[in-house]
Design a protein around this motif. Structure first.
Motif, PDB file in Angstrom:
ATOM      1  N   TRP A 153       4.434   2.893  -6.336  1.00 41.33           N
ATOM      2  CA  TRP A 153       3.074   3.093  -5.846  1.00 41.33           C
ATOM      3  C   TRP A 153       3.068   2.891  -4.333  1.00 41.33           C
ATOM      4  CZ3 TRP A 153      -1.175   5.351  -7.209  1.00 41.33           C
ATOM      5  CH2 TRP A 153      -2.357   5.091  -6.508  1.00 41.33           C
ATOM      6  N   HIS A 154       2.580   3.895  -3.609  1.00 41.20           N
ATOM      7  CA  HIS A 154       2.458   3.820  -2.151  1.00 41.20           C
ATOM      8  C   HIS A 154       0.978   3.669  -1.824  1.00 41.20           C
ATOM      9  CE1 HIS A 154       6.573   4.867  -0.691  1.00 41.20           C
ATOM     10  NE2 HIS A 154       6.676   5.206  -1.963  1.00 41.20           N
ATOM     11  N   GLU A 155       0.619   2.482  -1.411  1.00 41.10           N
ATOM     12  CA  GLU A 155      -0.787   2.161  -1.155  1.00 41.10           C
ATOM     13  C   GLU A 155      -1.396   3.080  -0.099  1.00 41.10           C
ATOM     14  OE1 GLU A 155      -4.316   0.405  -1.893  1.00 41.10           O
ATOM     15  OE2 GLU A 155      -2.484   0.011  -3.002  1.00 41.10           O
ATOM     16  N   ARG A 156      -0.671   3.319   0.994  1.00 40.49           N
ATOM     17  CA  ARG A 156      -1.212   4.150   2.077  1.00 40.49           C
ATOM     18  C   ARG A 156      -1.559   5.561   1.592  1.00 40.49           C
ATOM     19  NH1 ARG A 156       1.413   5.372   8.059  1.00 40.49           N
ATOM     20  NH2 ARG A 156      -0.217   6.797   8.720  1.00 40.49           N
ATOM     21  N   GLN A 157      -0.692   6.145   0.784  1.00 37.54           N
ATOM     22  CA  GLN A 157      -0.930   7.493   0.267  1.00 37.54           C
ATOM     23  C   GLN A 157      -1.747   7.486  -1.023  1.00 37.54           C
ATOM     24  OE1 GLN A 157       2.151   6.497   1.285  1.00 37.54           O
ATOM     25  NE2 GLN A 157       2.564   7.823   3.018  1.00 37.54           N
ATOM     26  N   ARG A 158      -1.937   6.280  -1.598  1.00 36.32           N
ATOM     27  CA  ARG A 158      -2.676   6.162  -2.859  1.00 36.32           C
ATOM     28  C   ARG A 158      -2.065   7.079  -3.919  1.00 36.32           C
ATOM     29  NH1 ARG A 158      -4.951   1.982  -3.457  1.00 36.32           N
ATOM     30  NH2 ARG A 158      -6.388   2.806  -4.976  1.00 36.32           N
ATOM     31  N   ALA A 159      -0.723   6.978  -4.061  1.00 30.39           N
ATOM     32  CA  ALA A 159      -0.027   7.885  -4.973  1.00 30.39           C
ATOM     33  C   ALA A 159       1.282   7.256  -5.450  1.00 30.39           C
ATOM     34  CB  ALA A 159       0.269   9.201  -4.274  1.00 30.39           C
ATOM     35  N   ALA A 178      17.046   0.218  -2.141  1.00 27.12           N
ATOM     36  CA  ALA A 178      17.346  -1.176  -2.479  1.00 27.12           C
ATOM     37  C   ALA A 178      16.228  -2.105  -2.015  1.00 27.12           C
ATOM     38  CB  ALA A 178      18.679  -1.588  -1.856  1.00 27.12           C
ATOM     39  N   GLU A 179      15.699  -1.880  -0.810  1.00 27.33           N
ATOM     40  CA  GLU A 179      14.612  -2.719  -0.305  1.00 27.33           C
ATOM     41  C   GLU A 179      13.360  -2.596  -1.172  1.00 27.33           C
ATOM     42  OE1 GLU A 179      15.786  -2.454   4.462  1.00 27.33           O
ATOM     43  OE2 GLU A 179      13.940  -1.517   3.765  1.00 27.33           O
ATOM     44  N   GLU A 180      13.029  -1.379  -1.582  1.00 22.24           N
ATOM     45  CA  GLU A 180      11.770  -1.140  -2.279  1.00 22.24           C
ATOM     46  C   GLU A 180      11.838  -1.448  -3.774  1.00 22.24           C
ATOM     47  OE1 GLU A 180      10.254   2.757  -1.266  1.00 22.24           O
ATOM     48  OE2 GLU A 180      10.495   2.358   0.873  1.00 22.24           O
ATOM     49  N   THR A 181      13.047  -1.537  -4.335  1.00 17.51           N
ATOM     50  CA  THR A 181      13.168  -1.747  -5.789  1.00 17.51           C
ATOM     51  C   THR A 181      13.960  -2.988  -6.177  1.00 17.51           C
ATOM     52  OG1 THR A 181      15.245  -0.524  -6.048  1.00 17.51           O
ATOM     53  CG2 THR A 181      13.169   0.761  -6.122  1.00 17.51           C
ATOM     54  N   GLY A 182      14.717  -3.557  -5.251  1.00 14.45           N
ATOM     55  CA  GLY A 182      15.562  -4.692  -5.578  1.00 14.45           C
ATOM     56  C   GLY A 182      16.783  -4.341  -6.406  1.00 14.45           C
ATOM     57  N   ASP A 236      16.416  -2.517 -15.693  1.00 10.47           N
ATOM     58  CA  ASP A 236      15.577  -3.694 -15.894  1.00 10.47           C
ATOM     59  C   ASP A 236      15.605  -4.653 -14.705  1.00 10.47           C
ATOM     60  OD1 ASP A 236      14.837  -2.708 -18.364  1.00 10.47           O
ATOM     61  OD2 ASP A 236      16.322  -3.896 -19.460  1.00 10.47           O
ATOM     62  N   ALA A 237      16.517  -4.436 -13.772  1.00  7.34           N
ATOM     63  CA  ALA A 237      16.591  -5.283 -12.583  1.00  7.34           C
ATOM     64  C   ALA A 237      15.593  -4.858 -11.506  1.00  7.34           C
ATOM     65  CB  ALA A 237      18.014  -5.261 -12.010  1.00  7.34           C
ATOM     66  N   ALA A 238      14.907  -3.761 -11.696  1.00  2.02           N
ATOM     67  CA  ALA A 238      13.961  -3.273 -10.682  1.00  2.02           C
ATOM     68  C   ALA A 238      12.829  -4.273 -10.483  1.00  2.02           C
ATOM     69  CB  ALA A 238      13.403  -1.915 -11.097  1.00  2.02           C
ATOM     70  N   ARG A 239      12.580  -4.602  -9.224  1.00  4.42           N
ATOM     71  CA  ARG A 239      11.515  -5.530  -8.834  1.00  4.42           C
ATOM     72  C   ARG A 239      10.790  -4.951  -7.627  1.00  4.42           C
ATOM     73  NH1 ARG A 239      12.879  -6.925 -13.025  1.00  4.42           N
ATOM     74  NH2 ARG A 239      13.699  -8.887 -13.748  1.00  4.42           N
ATOM     75  N   PRO A 240       9.459  -4.934  -7.658  1.00  2.00           N
ATOM     76  CA  PRO A 240       8.726  -4.382  -6.516  1.00  2.00           C
ATOM     77  C   PRO A 240       8.948  -5.191  -5.244  1.00  2.00           C
ATOM     78  CG  PRO A 240       7.204  -5.285  -8.152  1.00  2.00           C
ATOM     79  CD  PRO A 240       8.586  -5.414  -8.708  1.00  2.00           C
ATOM     80  N   GLU A 241       8.964  -4.487  -4.149  1.00  2.00           N
ATOM     81  CA  GLU A 241       9.140  -5.110  -2.831  1.00  2.00           C
ATOM     82  C   GLU A 241       7.961  -6.025  -2.505  1.00  2.00           C
ATOM     83  OE1 GLU A 241      10.192  -3.425   1.615  1.00  2.00           O
ATOM     84  OE2 GLU A 241       9.055  -2.144   0.261  1.00  2.00           O
ATOM     85  N   GLN A 242       6.779  -5.630  -2.934  1.00  2.00           N
ATOM     86  CA  GLN A 242       5.570  -6.406  -2.687  1.00  2.00           C
ATOM     87  C   GLN A 242       4.578  -6.156  -3.828  1.00  2.00           C
ATOM     88  OE1 GLN A 242       4.982  -5.003   1.244  1.00  2.00           O
ATOM     89  NE2 GLN A 242       4.221  -3.018   0.628  1.00  2.00           N
ATOM     90  N   PRO A 243       3.611  -7.045  -4.008  1.00  2.00           N
ATOM     91  CA  PRO A 243       2.702  -6.926  -5.152  1.00  2.00           C
ATOM     92  C   PRO A 243       1.901  -5.625  -5.196  1.00  2.00           C
ATOM     93  CG  PRO A 243       2.515  -9.102  -4.161  1.00  2.00           C
ATOM     94  CD  PRO A 243       3.395  -8.289  -3.260  1.00  2.00           C
ATOM     95  N   ASP A 244       1.572  -5.059  -4.031  1.00  2.00           N
ATOM     96  CA  ASP A 244       0.781  -3.822  -4.029  1.00  2.00           C
ATOM     97  C   ASP A 244       1.642  -2.563  -4.074  1.00  2.00           C
ATOM     98  OD1 ASP A 244       1.772  -3.909  -1.447  1.00  2.00           O
ATOM     99  OD2 ASP A 244      -0.132  -3.425  -0.487  1.00  2.00           O
ATOM    100  N   ALA A 245       2.929  -2.723  -4.448  1.00  2.00           N
ATOM    101  CA  ALA A 245       3.845  -1.584  -4.549  1.00  2.00           C
ATOM    102  C   ALA A 245       4.570  -1.620  -5.894  1.00  2.00           C
ATOM    103  CB  ALA A 245       4.840  -1.598  -3.397  1.00  2.00           C
ATOM    104  N   GLU A 277       3.238  13.959 -14.623  1.00  2.00           N
ATOM    105  CA  GLU A 277       1.817  13.671 -14.835  1.00  2.00           C
ATOM    106  C   GLU A 277       1.296  12.642 -13.833  1.00  2.00           C
ATOM    107  OE1 GLU A 277      -0.710  11.608 -18.346  1.00  2.00           O
ATOM    108  OE2 GLU A 277       0.612  13.241 -18.981  1.00  2.00           O
ATOM    109  N   ALA A 278       2.155  11.708 -13.417  1.00  7.49           N
ATOM    110  CA  ALA A 278       1.732  10.620 -12.536  1.00  7.49           C
ATOM    111  C   ALA A 278       1.500  11.060 -11.100  1.00  7.49           C
ATOM    112  CB  ALA A 278       2.763   9.494 -12.561  1.00  7.49           C
ATOM    113  N   THR A 279       2.135  12.136 -10.679  1.00  4.80           N
ATOM    114  CA  THR A 279       1.979  12.560  -9.289  1.00  4.80           C
ATOM    115  C   THR A 279       1.279  13.904  -9.208  1.00  4.80           C
ATOM    116  OG1 THR A 279       3.087  12.912  -7.177  1.00  4.80           O
ATOM    117  CG2 THR A 279       4.255  13.669  -9.131  1.00  4.80           C
ATOM    118  N   THR A 280       0.475  14.045  -8.172  1.00  3.48           N
ATOM    119  CA  THR A 280      -0.207  15.319  -7.926  1.00  3.48           C
ATOM    120  C   THR A 280       0.376  16.020  -6.704  1.00  3.48           C
ATOM    121  OG1 THR A 280      -1.896  14.204  -6.600  1.00  3.48           O
ATOM    122  CG2 THR A 280      -2.366  14.520  -8.953  1.00  3.48           C
TER     123      THR A 280
END
Length: 180
Positions: free
Chosen positions: A60-66, A90-94, A138-147, A159-162
Motif C-alpha cells: 500500500w502506497h499512502e501517497r498514491q492511495r493505491a 528489502a527495505e519495503e518488505t523485510g 511469511d517473512a514479509a514485514r511492512p516497512e511502516q504501519p501505513d504501508a 483486482e486490487a490495482t486500477t
C-alpha cells in the motif's frame, strides 16, 4: 549499466515503445538519469513473487492511495537498476532473500506521472521494472504501519490495482509464473 539492459529490450506495444524511446533519450542526454533534480528521472521497481504458489506481493502506497509494486529512487551513486529494486524491495518488505527471477531481465518500462506534493513539483518517473522472488513469503514485514503488504493471486492483484501500467506488469509476470 541501465543503457546495457535496455539495448536489447523490446517494447511490447506502441505505448511502451514511446516510453522506452524517452528513457533512451534521457540516458543519452544526461550523466545522471537517476537525479531527482530533473523532471523526468529513472526509478526501479519490482513485483515480488513466490513462484511455488504463483502469488504476488503488493504494498500500500499512502501517497498514491493505491496497492502498487515495491521500488523507488536510486540512492546517490547507485546506477544498477536491479540493485535499486533489490534494495528497495528489502527495505519495503523485510524479505531477506530477494533475488531476480527468473533472471535479471527488464520486464516492463513505463513513464509514470507523479503529482506535486509539498515542495516537490510534479514530475515523471521513468520506471524500469523487474521481477524478484522470495522463498520465504511469511517473512514479509511492512516497512511502516501505513504501508501494509498483501500476498495476492494474480487475479486478486489485478483486482486490487486500477493502475493500467501496473496491470500490464502483473499480466507479464503472470505469464512468467505460468510458463516457468
Amino acid at each position: 549499466m541501465l543503457a546495457d539492459l535496455l539495448t536489447s529490450y523490446q517494447a511490447a506495444d506502441p505505448a511502451e515503445a514511446a516510453d522506452l524511446d524517452r528513457v533512451r533519450s534521457l540516458l543519452a542526454a544526461t550523466d545522471d538519469p537517476w537525479t531527482r533534480a530533473i523532471p523526468l528521472h529513472v526509478t526501479a521497481s519490482a513485483l515480488i513473487v513466490h513462484p511455488p504458489t504463483a502469488r504476488i506481493l503488493l504494498r500500500w502506497h499512502e501517497r498514491q492511495r493505491a496497492w502498487l509494486q515495491v521500488g523507488g529512487h536510486g540512492d546517490p551513486g547507485e546506477t544498477d537498476p536491479v540493485a535499486v529494486a533489490l534494495r528497495e524491495g528489502a527495505e519495503e518488505t523485510g524479505l531477506p532473500d530477494l533475488a531476480p527471477w527468473p533472471s535479471g531481465a527488464v520486464v516492463h518500462v513505463v513513464i509514470v506521472p507523479v503529482n506535486a506534493k509539498g515542495d516537490e513539483p510534479a514530475h515523471e518517473h521513468a520506471d524500469v521494472r523487474f521481477v524478484l522472488a522470495t522463498a520465504t513469503p511469511d517473512a514479509a514485514r511492512p516497512e511502516q504501519p501505513d504501508a501494509p503488504l498483501r500476498w495476492l493471486t494474480v487475479a486478486e492483484a489485478l483486482e486490487a490495482t486500477t493502475e493500467p501500467n501496473l496491470r500490464e506488469t502483473i499480466n507479464r509476470v503472470a505469464h512468467l509464473l505460468h510458463t516457468t
